[in-house]
Design a protein around this motif. Structure first.
Motif, mmCIF file in Angstrom:
data_model
loop_
_atom_site.group_PDB
_atom_site.id
_atom_site.type_symbol
_atom_site.label_atom_id
_atom_site.label_comp_id
_atom_site.label_asym_id
_atom_site.label_seq_id
_atom_site.Cartn_x
_atom_site.Cartn_y
_atom_site.Cartn_z
ATOM 1 N N LEU A 12 -59.055 -5.862 65.169
ATOM 2 C CA LEU A 12 -58.566 -4.304 64.659
ATOM 3 C C LEU A 12 -59.621 -3.492 65.839
ATOM 4 O O LEU A 12 -60.733 -3.555 65.382
ATOM 5 N N VAL A 13 -58.966 -2.967 66.590
ATOM 6 C CA VAL A 13 -60.023 -2.062 67.578
ATOM 7 C C VAL A 13 -59.819 -0.682 67.100
ATOM 8 O O VAL A 13 -58.507 0.013 67.156
ATOM 9 N N THR A 14 -61.075 0.138 66.871
ATOM 10 C CA THR A 14 -60.729 1.514 66.510
ATOM 11 C C THR A 14 -61.615 2.431 67.283
ATOM 12 O O THR A 14 -62.475 2.008 67.869
ATOM 13 N N GLY A 15 -61.216 3.803 67.014
ATOM 14 C CA GLY A 15 -61.879 4.803 67.838
ATOM 15 C C GLY A 15 -61.940 5.929 66.718
ATOM 16 O O GLY A 15 -61.040 5.998 65.712
ATOM 17 N N PHE A 16 -62.120 7.106 67.198
ATOM 18 C CA PHE A 16 -62.098 8.401 66.633
ATOM 19 C C PHE A 16 -61.479 9.172 67.262
ATOM 20 O O PHE A 16 -61.581 9.458 68.815
ATOM 21 N N ASN A 25 -62.775 12.863 72.794
ATOM 22 C CA ASN A 25 -63.553 11.870 72.401
ATOM 23 C C ASN A 25 -63.021 10.483 73.273
ATOM 24 O O ASN A 25 -61.895 10.325 73.211
ATOM 25 N N PRO A 26 -63.696 9.977 74.047
ATOM 26 C CA PRO A 26 -63.488 8.985 75.087
ATOM 27 C C PRO A 26 -63.180 7.642 74.151
ATOM 28 O O PRO A 26 -62.646 6.806 75.040
ATOM 29 N N THR A 27 -63.505 7.680 72.883
ATOM 30 C CA THR A 27 -62.971 6.376 72.385
ATOM 31 C C THR A 27 -61.758 6.235 72.374
ATOM 32 O O THR A 27 -60.985 5.253 71.983
ATOM 33 N N GLN A 28 -60.907 7.211 72.062
ATOM 34 C CA GLN A 28 -59.332 7.247 71.869
ATOM 35 C C GLN A 28 -58.937 6.521 73.202
ATOM 36 O O GLN A 28 -57.928 5.703 72.878
ATOM 37 N N ALA A 29 -59.098 7.010 74.428
ATOM 38 C CA ALA A 29 -58.632 6.313 75.444
ATOM 39 C C ALA A 29 -59.113 4.883 75.805
ATOM 40 O O ALA A 29 -58.265 4.002 75.935
ATOM 41 N N ARG A 47 -54.073 -7.576 68.923
ATOM 42 C CA ARG A 47 -55.193 -6.564 69.113
ATOM 43 C C ARG A 47 -54.302 -5.442 68.583
ATOM 44 O O ARG A 47 -53.365 -4.964 69.118
ATOM 45 N N ILE A 48 -54.945 -4.860 67.409
ATOM 46 C CA ILE A 48 -54.293 -3.546 66.757
ATOM 47 C C ILE A 48 -55.318 -2.240 67.019
ATOM 48 O O ILE A 48 -56.448 -2.576 66.926
ATOM 49 N N ALA A 49 -54.800 -1.278 67.833
ATOM 50 C CA ALA A 49 -55.343 -0.142 68.016
ATOM 51 C C ALA A 49 -55.329 0.707 66.768
ATOM 52 O O ALA A 49 -54.357 0.947 66.249
ATOM 53 N N HIS A 50 -56.318 1.395 66.346
ATOM 54 C CA HIS A 50 -56.209 2.595 65.427
ATOM 55 C C HIS A 50 -57.258 3.574 65.598
ATOM 56 O O HIS A 50 -58.353 3.321 66.041
ATOM 57 N N ILE A 51 -56.737 4.972 65.667
ATOM 58 C CA ILE A 51 -57.768 5.949 65.850
ATOM 59 C C ILE A 51 -57.845 6.816 64.677
ATOM 60 O O ILE A 51 -56.801 7.182 63.937
ATOM 61 N N PHE A 52 -59.173 6.820 64.115
ATOM 62 C CA PHE A 52 -59.179 7.557 62.621
ATOM 63 C C PHE A 52 -59.549 9.019 63.166
ATOM 64 O O PHE A 52 -60.210 9.369 64.042
ATOM 65 N N ASP A 53 -58.799 9.920 62.304
ATOM 66 C CA ASP A 53 -59.254 11.494 62.113
ATOM 67 C C ASP A 53 -60.830 11.312 61.674
ATOM 68 O O ASP A 53 -61.255 10.425 60.850
ATOM 69 N N VAL A 54 -61.753 12.229 62.196
ATOM 70 C CA VAL A 54 -62.894 12.278 61.837
ATOM 71 C C VAL A 54 -63.313 13.044 60.460
ATOM 72 O O VAL A 54 -63.746 13.978 60.346
#
Length: 222
Positions: A12-16, A25-29, A47-54
């Motif tokens: 699970l690969v995550t960003g914000f 936020n560069p972690t999204q891309a 690989r599972i991508a997930h973006i968290f709201d902050v």
């Protein structure tokens, strides 16, 4: 369905998303790129991508949901450190929360700790391997003992807790990334350079996860 020893790695690969003071936020891309790169080493890797709201509520709700739905073997999380011009491999989560800075949902916490009376939590010795992998990519990268007091540190804390739960992920890591160059005159890291370093970190995380899965399969007689 529980994780089964000997299965292919699930990461699970995550960003914000954006937050006050950081409209981009560069972690999204980055996370989306890492989840879609085509490499032989990724052939049997989910690989599972997930973006968290902050927001604190989002992390508390969506991290357990993602773990329950996807049963990842490892968590690789990225966040933005806008004031740091280099990549930071976080080695621990502090038992600290900012009472001054509201999250993106305008929520301000009312206590300065995550768990009253608890000590800091360490990610583990695997962070040293991630640091070396990132360093080998040519990036300016440093280990860090201070993930701050905001959502990055909070997610780090909750992810370490998750690795200690029955049938939870076997590994977790958090990486802080800098703001990126917006033009050719900038001395900041470029998007391509960040992707290359992120890929190196992801590949090392996959290698370590494979070892964990092989050891578990061996111990269970699978």
């Amino acid at each position: 369905m529980l994780n089964r020893p000997g299965t292919s790695p699930r990461i699970l690969v995550t960003g914000f998303g954006p937050f006050p003071g950081a409209p981009v936020n560069p972690t999204q891309a980055l996370v989306r790129k890492l989840a879609t790169l085509r490499r032989p080493a990724f052939a049997d890797v989910t690989r599972i991508a997930h973006i968290f709201d902050v927001t604190y509520a989002t992390v508390d709700r969506e991290l357990p949901e993602q773990i329950a739905r996807h049963r990842p073997d490892a968590l690789l999380m990225f966040g933005l450190a806008a004031r740091t011009p280099y990549i930071r491999i976080e080695t621990r989560a502090r038992n600290a929360v900012s009472m001054l800075w509201p999250d993106a949902g305008h929520t301000t916490v009312c206590r300065a700790s995550i768990v009253p009376g608890a000590d800091a939590q360490m990610f583990g010795p695997h962070t040293a391997r991630l640091f070396r992998a990132a360093l080998a990519s040519g990036a300016d990268v440093r280990p860090s003992r201070d993930a701050g007091r905001y959502l990055c540190n909070y997610l780090s804390w909750r992810s370490i807790e998750a690795t200690r739960a029955p049938n939870g992920p076997r590994l977790a890591a958090f990486v802080h990334v800098p703001l990126l160059a917006q033009d050719t005159t900038s001395h900041r890291m470029t998007s391509d350079e960040l992707t290359d370093t992120g890929e190196a970190i992801l590949l090392e995380m996959i290698r370590m996860t494979r070892v964990k899965l092989r050891d578990a399969a061996r111990n269970s007689g699978v």
